[in-house]
Motif scaffolding. Structure first.
Motif, mmCIF file in Angstrom:
data_model
loop_
_atom_site.group_PDB
_atom_site.id
_atom_site.type_symbol
_atom_site.label_atom_id
_atom_site.label_comp_id
_atom_site.label_asym_id
_atom_site.label_seq_id
_atom_site.Cartn_x
_atom_site.Cartn_y
_atom_site.Cartn_z
ATOM 1 N N PRO A 21 -18.376 81.950 33.512
ATOM 2 C CA PRO A 21 -18.913 81.612 34.842
ATOM 3 C C PRO A 21 -20.407 81.300 34.810
ATOM 4 C CG PRO A 21 -17.470 83.511 34.996
ATOM 5 C CD PRO A 21 -17.626 83.211 33.530
ATOM 6 N N LEU A 46 -20.816 77.852 33.549
ATOM 7 C CA LEU A 46 -20.509 76.909 34.631
ATOM 8 C C LEU A 46 -21.645 76.816 35.638
ATOM 9 C CD1 LEU A 46 -16.794 77.891 35.061
ATOM 10 C CD2 LEU A 46 -17.573 75.537 34.815
ATOM 11 N N LEU A 66 -24.252 74.613 34.261
ATOM 12 C CA LEU A 66 -23.889 73.199 34.243
ATOM 13 C C LEU A 66 -23.860 72.586 35.640
ATOM 14 C CD1 LEU A 66 -21.067 73.430 31.579
ATOM 15 C CD2 LEU A 66 -23.127 72.035 31.360
ATOM 16 N N PHE A 67 -23.388 73.351 36.595
ATOM 17 C CA PHE A 67 -23.139 72.782 37.922
ATOM 18 C C PHE A 67 -24.051 73.308 39.012
ATOM 19 C CE2 PHE A 67 -18.821 72.412 36.054
ATOM 20 C CZ PHE A 67 -18.730 71.038 36.116
ATOM 21 N N LEU A 97 -27.372 71.587 41.251
ATOM 22 C CA LEU A 97 -27.281 70.235 41.806
ATOM 23 C C LEU A 97 -28.016 70.132 43.125
ATOM 24 C CD1 LEU A 97 -23.482 69.674 41.246
ATOM 25 C CD2 LEU A 97 -25.334 68.724 39.887
ATOM 26 N N TYR A 98 -28.391 71.262 43.660
ATOM 27 C CA TYR A 98 -28.849 71.239 45.045
ATOM 28 C C TYR A 98 -30.327 71.555 45.194
ATOM 29 C CZ TYR A 98 -23.890 71.198 45.319
ATOM 30 O OH TYR A 98 -22.572 70.850 45.119
ATOM 31 N N ASP A 128 -18.085 68.035 45.608
ATOM 32 C CA ASP A 128 -19.219 68.739 46.222
ATOM 33 C C ASP A 128 -18.782 69.883 47.118
ATOM 34 O OD1 ASP A 128 -21.704 68.074 45.348
ATOM 35 O OD2 ASP A 128 -21.878 66.285 46.604
ATOM 36 N N LEU A 157 -18.169 72.659 44.668
ATOM 37 C CA LEU A 157 -19.385 73.148 44.001
ATOM 38 C C LEU A 157 -20.315 73.862 44.981
ATOM 39 C CD1 LEU A 157 -20.093 70.084 41.676
ATOM 40 C CD2 LEU A 157 -19.235 72.335 40.992
ATOM 41 N N HIS A 208 -16.419 76.800 41.411
ATOM 42 C CA HIS A 208 -16.417 76.770 39.949
ATOM 43 C C HIS A 208 -16.756 78.136 39.372
ATOM 44 C CE1 HIS A 208 -20.453 76.120 41.410
ATOM 45 N NE2 HIS A 208 -20.987 76.239 40.207
ATOM 46 N N ASN A 268 -13.918 80.379 37.319
ATOM 47 C CA ASN A 268 -14.011 80.001 35.918
ATOM 48 C C ASN A 268 -13.387 78.620 35.707
ATOM 49 O OD1 ASN A 268 -14.554 80.121 33.260
ATOM 50 N ND2 ASN A 268 -13.015 81.664 32.748
ATOM 51 N N CYS A 269 -13.875 77.682 36.450
ATOM 52 C CA CYS A 269 -13.189 76.402 36.583
ATOM 53 C C CYS A 269 -14.210 75.259 36.659
ATOM 54 C CB CYS A 269 -12.362 76.455 37.878
ATOM 55 S SG CYS A 269 -11.522 74.956 38.281
ATOM 56 N N ALA A 270 -14.094 74.315 35.751
ATOM 57 C CA ALA A 270 -14.979 73.153 35.819
ATOM 58 C C ALA A 270 -14.549 72.251 36.978
ATOM 59 C CB ALA A 270 -14.926 72.384 34.511
ATOM 60 N N VAL A 271 -15.485 71.531 37.542
ATOM 61 C CA VAL A 271 -15.180 70.605 38.636
ATOM 62 C C VAL A 271 -15.864 69.268 38.342
ATOM 63 C CG1 VAL A 271 -15.447 70.133 41.110
ATOM 64 C CG2 VAL A 271 -15.032 72.479 40.330
ATOM 65 N N LEU A 272 -15.078 68.214 38.307
ATOM 66 C CA LEU A 272 -15.623 66.874 38.095
ATOM 67 C C LEU A 272 -14.968 65.908 39.072
ATOM 68 C CD1 LEU A 272 -15.434 66.569 34.180
ATOM 69 C CD2 LEU A 272 -17.485 67.050 35.543
ATOM 70 N N TYR A 288 -18.957 62.071 38.304
ATOM 71 C CA TYR A 288 -19.829 63.003 39.014
ATOM 72 C C TYR A 288 -19.503 64.422 38.584
ATOM 73 C CZ TYR A 288 -22.048 65.572 42.784
ATOM 74 O OH TYR A 288 -22.826 66.451 43.490
ATOM 75 N N PRO A 289 -20.454 65.327 38.449
ATOM 76 C CA PRO A 289 -21.905 65.100 38.537
ATOM 77 C C PRO A 289 -22.415 64.386 37.289
ATOM 78 C CG PRO A 289 -21.365 67.473 38.608
ATOM 79 C CD PRO A 289 -20.123 66.752 38.245
ATOM 80 N N VAL A 335 -19.365 68.111 30.085
ATOM 81 C CA VAL A 335 -18.275 68.963 30.583
ATOM 82 C C VAL A 335 -16.932 68.413 30.140
ATOM 83 C CG1 VAL A 335 -17.125 69.832 32.655
ATOM 84 C CG2 VAL A 335 -19.626 69.808 32.534
#
Lengths: 545, 234
Positions: free
Chosen positions: A325, A328, A331-332, A335-336, B37, B40, B45, B49-53, B58-59, B66
């Motif tokens: 986590p 993640l 990585l994510f 963004l904000y 979005d 996210l 995510h 424990n989960c990638a998001v694309l 994007y992103p 990723v």
């Protein structure tokens, strides 16, 4: 210093000395720091080999505490008024202290004993309250009582005339310049695991071991079964047939290793009946729902063994949950437009899945504004930026060891085992094992999505495949089920009648939490109620007592 | 629900080198950035424990990193989340068959809006601007429906979408071999009632070793949060 220690060797009164054997003799509260005081040495330890008093003084005087193997807390009073306090490397024994206005110091193994002197104002540190609510324990030097501190693991604290100096006799090694190859590390790890277990076995006597059926406790049981010259008795928790438990896994391990298994059933009734007594044992509140089960296992084990092995340490040393986590979030998560350092700190706090995101809603506005802005994030940021670890997961592991290992897991085990007279021993927190763990590249801890990869490989021959490859779930406790049903009335009483009058929390938040009306998708109601009833029990049983 | 506040000038910091060496248990791939979005911005995510694309890159800054990380896990669970539009309804098929994605590697669960889900949202349909041809994940009847109208996920409350996603991810884990679990520690005990589970086939299975299954549960169903009795970690 050297001279003073030599004097202490001669002058220390027998009554002031600790027993030389492995003992649960706590260091009672002492008020010290007056020039001309009688030299004295107090040690609580479980070291192998065990130094005698002269040995302890020599190790302290010569800066050779690294020669010790095992848990200890140590206090030395010199004739010139200096008080020296020290703790083992990883944090297996506890030591608290506070300074009095006249420059003297009070120290004790238990925070409660310092309070009992009546010389300390029982004032809550509100930042520590917020820290507890976010972490579920207190990860640093500060306690919940303003002015009472912990000696940190691996640290020597010297107090003279009210001046405090701190030094370290052990630090977690940073990442090496070059990693060794996997085979060499696996071999070394196996060897050190065996040595760590062997070192902790009571020759010729039965040994206990807690067994959840996860990889960590299972490997300790397997090694003990192979290496011990007397019976190994394991202790496992059941939460009753109506709740999920891990007994099928622990039973497989006990059978495979040919050891006895005792099952201790922890019903909701037991939990609530034992809660106050258990939490009152804790110097710092620890909002982990395993506190009562842990205490009950120690109580049960104390009936037939003197030493109880455990598998604690596998997660913080070898790559347990919460790393992906955080990856993640890296990585994510940014963004904000948030500040990267603060975002990382917030993610780390959020990863504990406690009340970090609830603080504004739950804390009384006056209490909330008394906490410096960003205090929690700023506290953890130096850890998250420590350049001794270049890798992200390596750095996370270091924080997990230094914070969760030292202040949650080991603090809990120490406090809850002591009253039952058993010695808890944690081979995976052995200093040599820890140093090997931190000499591993993080990719051998978290391999893709496989957690604790190299640890599993090092013991693959010892355990059934279904244990080695079973998905990690953490030791789950049915708190949500308890507070949906059998324990809801007690929770309501403890939060609304017990906690609310302290003025720390907004009553409307407590009501919404109890009624299941918190906003959000995953409210984690059970965990939060547990965190708060633990705090209430601690405030009532320790702070107010 | 948190508002979407995606900015274009977020301060970036170089990631540590080891970050790209790991992988994840699960990935949600969306047909558009706006849907990614929603997940996210609400920390989906992190909680799962989960990638998001989003399929169109994007992103942007982390997209290829990723995607490469995802390919490192042969037991990855992939979920496709999309609008009821031609492109969206082909998403799972694309993911299961395109070598740039997961062709022949892992199975894909379509958890997006399809025509069968739209009955509860009749007033929110939009006219379609282009005809949709059958094949590549779209049956003839769906093609006819999608040629006439569309429905965007944005028409549904984000909370509803998120709750359904939580349930979808947890159901898949409990139905399978246990996976690696999320970090939420939930078990399957609350997740069974009233759910149809996944239906395979549907006229759109992949043809090269990766299959597609469909989540037929309603988007209008008032989903619980999926919290189980055992939510406390030791």
């Amino acid at each position: 210093m050297a001279k003073a220690i030599a004097t202490a060797l001669v002058d220390a009164q027998p009554a002031a000395r600790t027993t030389r054997n492995h003992s649960r003799n706590r260091i009672a509260a002492r008020i010290a720091g007056t020039p001309g005081q009688s030299p004295a040495l107090h040690v609580e330890h479980d070291c192998v080999p065990a130094p005698d008093d002269a040995g302890w003084l020599r190790l302290l005087q010569e800066g050779q505490l690294a020669q010790t193997h095992g848990p200890f807390a140590l206090a030395c009073e010199d004739r010139d008024g200096t008080v020296t306090l020290a703790r083992d490397a990883i944090g297996e024994r506890s030591l608290f202290y506070t300074l009095l206005p006249d420059g003297r110091v009070i120290y004790a193994s238990r925070l409660q004993d310092i309070l009992a002197t009546g010389l300390v104002t029982r004032e809550l540190d509100l930042t520590s309250v917020a820290t507890y609510l976010s972490w579920s324990y207190l990860p640093g030097r500060e306690t919940l009582v303003r002015g009472i501190y912990k000696v940190m693991p691996g640290e020597v604290v010297r107090v003279k005339s009210g001046n405090v100096t701190r030094s370290r006799w052990w630090s977690l090694p940073g990442e090496p310049e070059q990693w060794r190859d996997e085979d060499a590390l696996r071999g070394e790890l196996r060897e050190r695991l065996e040595t760590a277990v062997r070192r902790r076995l009571p020759a010729g006597r039965p040994v206990g071991a807690t067994l959840s059926g996860g990889i960590d406790s299972s490997l300790v049981v397997a090694l003990a079964g192979q290496l011990h010259d007397a019976p190994v008795v394991t202790y496992s928790v059941s939460f009753g047939a109506e709740y999920r438990n891990e007994l099928p896994f622990s039973a497989v391990v006990a059978r495979h290793c040919g050891v006895e298994q005792r099952i201790v059933e922890i019903t909701p009734r037991v939990v609530i009946d034992e809660l106050d007594r258990t939490i009152a044992l804790l110097g710092d509140p620890i909002g982990d729902p395993l506190t009562v089960p842990n205490a009950m296992l120690f109580r049960e084990a104390a009936r037939e063994v003197g030493v109880v092995l455990n598998g604690e340490g596998g997660d913080p040393c070898f790559g347990g949950p919460k790393n992906t986590p955080m990856v993640l979030a890296e990585l994510f998560g940014n963004l904000y437009g948030s500040d990267p350092a603060r975002h990382r700190a917030a993610s780390y706090l959020r990863a504990h899945q406690k009340c970090y995101d609830d603080l504004t809603a739950m804390l009384d506005p006056q209490a909330f504004t008394a906490i410096p802005a960003h205090a929690l994030e700023d506290w953890v940021t130096p850890y998250l930026q420590d350049q001794r670890w270049k890798s992200f997961v390596g750095r996370l592991m270091s924080i997990n060891l230094l914070c969760k290992g030292a202040h949650h897991i080991l603090g809990k085990v120490d406090a809850l085992s002591g009253p039952f007279g058993v010695l808890p021993r944690a081979p995976l927190f052995d200093r040599d094992v820890v140093e090997t763990a931190f000499a591993m590249p993080p990719q051998l801890k978290l391999r893709g999505t496989v957690e604790k990869y190299l640890l599993k490989e090092a013991v693959r021959d010892l355990l059934p495949r279904e244990i080695i490859e079973r998905p990690k779930s953490g030791m789950l406790v049915p708190v949500q089920g308890w507070f949906r049903g059998p324990l809801l009335p007690q929770a309501r009483e403890r939060l609304l009648d017990g906690l609310a009058p302290w003025g720390l929390f907004r009553r409307d938040y407590l009501e919404r939490l109890l009624d299941g009306r918190l906003l959000g998708i995953h409210t984690r109601r059970g965990v939060k109620i547990w965190l708060l009833i633990t705090l209430e029990a601690w405030l009532r049983g320790v702070l107010r007592d | 629900m948190r508002a979407m506040t995606r900015g274009t000038s977020a301060p970036q910091r170089a990631l540590e080198a080891d970050i790209a060496d790991y992988s994840f248990d699960r990935a949600v791939i969306c047909d558009r950035a706006r849907t990614a979005d929603i997940l996210l911005a609400n920390n989906f995510h992190f909680e799962n424990n989960c990638a998001v694309l989003a399929i169109d890159g994007y992103p942007e800054a982390q997209f290829e990193t990723v995607r490469a990380m995802l390919k490192r896990n042969p037991r990855l669970r992939v979920f496709a989340l999309h609008d009821a539009k031609g492109k969206g309804c082909r998403l799972a098929h694309t993911l299961a068959n395109d070598p740039a994605w997961f062709a022949g590697q892992v199975d894909v669960v379509d958890v997006g809006l399809r025509p069968r889900h739209t009955r509860a949202f009749r007033g929110l349909l939009q006219p379609s601007v282009q005809p949709v041809t059958p094949g590549n994940g779209i049956s003839s009847s769906d093609a006819a429906w999608l040629s006439a109208q569309t429905l965007e996920l944005a028409a549904i409350r984000p909370e509803q979408v998120l709750k359904r996603m939580y349930k979808a991810l947890n159901r898949k884990d409990s139905d399978g071999d246990g996976g690696a679990g999320g970090n939420g520690g939930s078990s399957s005990s609350d997740d069974s009632a009233g759910n149809a589970g996944y239906a395979g086939g549907g006229g759109a299975s992949g043809g090269s070793g990766s299959s597609v299954s469909y989540d037929n549960t309603s988007f209008a169903h008032e989903a619980s949060d999926g919290e189980s009795d055992s939510d406390g970690f030791g």
